[in-house]
Design an enzyme around this catalytic site. Structure first.
Site, PDB file in Angstrom:
ATOM      1  N   CYS A 103       5.477  13.104  11.893  1.00 56.17           N
ATOM      2  CA  CYS A 103       4.943  11.994  11.618  1.00 56.17           C
ATOM      3  C   CYS A 103       6.007  11.094  11.291  1.00 56.17           C
ATOM      4  CB  CYS A 103       3.789  12.156  10.612  1.00 56.17           C
ATOM      5  SG  CYS A 103       2.730  10.405  10.542  1.00 56.17           S
ATOM      6  N   CYS A 105       5.496   8.608   8.964  1.00 55.30           N
ATOM      7  CA  CYS A 105       5.090   7.925   7.701  1.00 55.30           C
ATOM      8  C   CYS A 105       5.865   8.097   6.568  1.00 55.30           C
ATOM      9  CB  CYS A 105       3.590   7.988   7.212  1.00 55.30           C
ATOM     10  SG  CYS A 105       3.049   9.814   6.933  1.00 55.30           S
ATOM     11  N   CYS A 113       2.504   5.131  10.279  1.00 55.06           N
ATOM     12  CA  CYS A 113       2.699   6.577  10.914  1.00 55.06           C
ATOM     13  C   CYS A 113       3.531   6.310  12.284  1.00 55.06           C
ATOM     14  CB  CYS A 113       1.540   7.290  11.318  1.00 55.06           C
ATOM     15  SG  CYS A 113       0.534   7.685   9.812  1.00 55.06           S
ATOM     16  N   LYS A 179      -8.630  14.104  12.394  1.00 58.42           N
ATOM     17  CA  LYS A 179      -8.009  13.720  11.166  1.00 58.42           C
ATOM     18  C   LYS A 179      -8.863  12.209  10.725  1.00 58.42           C
ATOM     19  CE  LYS A 179      -3.888  12.338   8.636  1.00 58.42           C
ATOM     20  NZ  LYS A 179      -2.169  12.155   8.955  1.00 58.42           N
ATOM     21  N   ARG A 189       0.082  11.192  -0.650  1.00 53.55           N
ATOM     22  CA  ARG A 189       1.089  10.055  -0.358  1.00 53.55           C
ATOM     23  C   ARG A 189       1.825   9.856  -1.461  1.00 53.55           C
ATOM     24  NH1 ARG A 189      -3.829   6.857   2.579  1.00 53.55           N
ATOM     25  NH2 ARG A 189      -3.638   7.981   4.443  1.00 53.55           N
ATOM     26  N   GLU A 217     -12.138  13.447  20.410  1.00 53.31           N
ATOM     27  CA  GLU A 217     -10.490  13.756  20.161  1.00 53.31           C
ATOM     28  C   GLU A 217      -9.963  15.096  20.355  1.00 53.31           C
ATOM     29  OE1 GLU A 217      -8.472  11.662  18.898  1.00 53.31           O
ATOM     30  OE2 GLU A 217      -9.569   9.813  18.050  1.00 53.31           O
ATOM     31  N   LYS A 232      -9.179  17.913   9.258  1.00 49.92           N
ATOM     32  CA  LYS A 232      -8.626  17.542   8.154  1.00 49.92           C
ATOM     33  C   LYS A 232      -9.372  16.312   7.503  1.00 49.92           C
ATOM     34  CE  LYS A 232      -4.436  15.501   6.423  1.00 49.92           C
ATOM     35  NZ  LYS A 232      -3.433  14.714   6.894  1.00 49.92           N
ATOM     36  N   SER A 259      -4.814  17.373  -0.252  1.00 46.32           N
ATOM     37  CA  SER A 259      -4.112  17.151  -1.659  1.00 46.32           C
ATOM     38  C   SER A 259      -5.431  16.732  -2.507  1.00 46.32           C
ATOM     39  CB  SER A 259      -3.282  16.162  -1.403  1.00 46.32           C
ATOM     40  OG  SER A 259      -3.563  14.740  -1.051  1.00 46.32           O
ATOM     41  N   TYR A 298      -2.666  23.966  -0.591  1.00 44.93           N
ATOM     42  CA  TYR A 298      -1.707  24.234  -1.812  1.00 44.93           C
ATOM     43  C   TYR A 298      -1.861  25.326  -2.415  1.00 44.93           C
ATOM     44  CZ  TYR A 298      -1.088  19.663   0.392  1.00 44.93           C
ATOM     45  OH  TYR A 298      -0.472  18.528   1.357  1.00 44.93           O
TER      46      TYR A 298
HETATM   47  C1  PBG Z   1       0.944  12.333   7.599  1.00 46.69           C
HETATM   48  C2  PBG Z   1       0.316  13.303   6.610  1.00 46.69           C
HETATM   49  C3  PBG Z   1      -0.864  13.015   5.725  1.00 46.69           C
HETATM   50  C4  PBG Z   1      -1.370  14.348   5.166  1.00 46.69           C
HETATM   51  C5  PBG Z   1      -0.588  15.199   6.076  1.00 46.69           C
HETATM   52  N1  PBG Z   1       0.002  14.824   6.986  1.00 46.69           N
HETATM   53  C6  PBG Z   1      -1.076  11.716   5.016  1.00 46.69           C
HETATM   54  C7  PBG Z   1      -1.825  10.531   5.814  1.00 46.69           C
HETATM   55  O1  PBG Z   1      -2.306  10.579   6.776  1.00 46.69           O
HETATM   56  O2  PBG Z   1      -1.974   9.562   4.910  1.00 46.69           O
HETATM   57  C8  PBG Z   1      -2.223  14.476   3.932  1.00 46.69           C
HETATM   58  C9  PBG Z   1      -2.214  15.832   3.417  1.00 46.69           C
HETATM   59  C10 PBG Z   1      -2.777  16.207   2.190  1.00 46.69           C
HETATM   60  O3  PBG Z   1      -3.433  14.873   1.527  1.00 46.69           O
HETATM   61  O4  PBG Z   1      -2.651  16.749   1.511  1.00 46.69           O
HETATM   62  N2  PBG Z   1       2.167  12.684   7.633  1.00 46.69           N
END
Ligand code: PBG
Length: 312
Positions: A103, A105, A113, A179, A189, A217, A232, A259, A298
């Site tokens: 990605c 981002c 992204c 996602k 983030r 998707e 996710k 997260s 995690y």
């Molecule tokens: C984008 C990405 C994100 C996460 C994993 N890959 C962030 C987003 O889409 O803003 C989030 C993972 C998490 O919250 O643990 N590279």
């Protein structure tokens, strides 16, 4: 008797550990994710070896570069932070499956992204060749699986073509197929320094209210050549995990326990409001029961230790 007739098994082999890699040479705590640190490359290799000794089979890497720009150009550098981490981990623990997040981002100064127009609109098609270059650079470094997470239309097809053209036919694609535009990504983030300077991700990440769209998707990704699918976040989307399991029975399915889900359990446990070990293992087995083969979480180091030590 309960163990004999148990329907769902959870083991360290089902867990994938996310690792945040920094270009710096010291570990940095992530305030909103107690127990998670950004690791220098050498520490990440040590951590990966320790995980493998606990029976964990895989890590997913998120590189945090020292410099960012509008085009995210550090993302495909041969000596970039992710590429160096892949090499170090593969040298230390070759049997570990190394997945890389593909990605832009973490690498763009605006935090989107992909490329964006001056008014902030994501430029989907212009971003695809860049994703292909990033994936090839990860594969060149030794990644086993690349995981595009930007929800760009056509990303799997573009990455498959780029990998094959570079001789990486055997590198697999784990697509972040479904996602959601979720508030549960907040702590990530913070960890990855990928907060948006302006705008949001709702033009390409999914509406939490939609389930049938998730099937579309996933179908598109399968048609484009995805080897594994992902849902996710996990806990609030177990119905989606179950539907995808039924829709694509032959494909490995991964759920990302994100997260914010981690931070909530950590915060409640730290306050003594819930039993951390019991709630985490219950959560993870529920994600497996819904149909996920593997879980990115995690909690992987702790859960692997708890599973090794057996039920109390
Ligand atoms: C984008 C990405 C994100 C996460 C994993 N890959 C962030 C987003 O889409 O803003 C989030 C993972 C998490 O919250 O643990 N590279």
């Amino acid at each position: 008797m309960r163990d004999l007739v148990r329907e769902t098994r959870l083991s360290a082999a089902n867990l994938v550990a996310p690792l945040f890699i920094t270009e710096g040479d010291s570990r940095e705590v992530v305030a909103s994710m107690p127990g998670v640190e950004r690791l220098p490359v050498a520490d990440a290799a040590d951590q990966a070896t320790a995980l493998a000794l606990l029976g964990v089979r895989s890590v997913i890497l998120f590189g945090i570069p020292a410099t960012k720009d509008a085009a995210g150009s550090a993302a495909s550098a041969a000596d970039g932070v992710t590429q160096r981490a892949v090499r170090a981990i593969k040298a230390a623990t070759p049997e570990l499956v190394v997945i890389t997040d593909v990605c832009m981002c973490e690498y763009t100064d605006h935090g989107h992204c992909g490329l964006v127009a001056p008014d902030g609109t994501p430029l989907n098609d212009e971003t695809l060749p860049i994703l292909g270059r990033i994936a090839v650079s990860h594969a060149d470094a030794g990644a086993d699986v690349v995981a595009p997470s930007g929800m760009m239309d056509g990303m799997v097809e573009a990455i498959r073509a780029a990998l094959d053209a570079a001789g990486h036919e055997r590198v697999a694609i784990l697509s972040y197929s479904v996602k959601y535009a979720s508030a549960f990504y907040g702590p990530f983030r913070d960890a990855a320094g990928s907060s948006l300077q302006a705008g949001d991700r709702r033009s390409h990440q999914m509406d939490p209210a939609n389930a049938r769209e998730a099937l579309r998707e996933a179908d598109l990704d399968v048609a484009e050549g995805a080897d594994m699918l992902m849902v996710k976040p996990a806990m609030a989307y177990l119905d989606i995990v179950q539907r995808l399991r039924e829709r694509h029975p032959a494909l490995p399915l991964v759920a990302y326990h994100v997260s914010g889900e981690y931070a909530m359990l950590k915060a409640a446990a730290a306050n003594g409001w819930i039993d951390e070990r019991a709630t985490v293992l219950e959560t993870l087995v529920s994600i497996r029961r819904a149909g996920a083969d593997a879980i990115i979480t995690y909690f992987t180091p702790d859960a692997a230790r708890w599973l090794r030590d057996g039920t109390p």
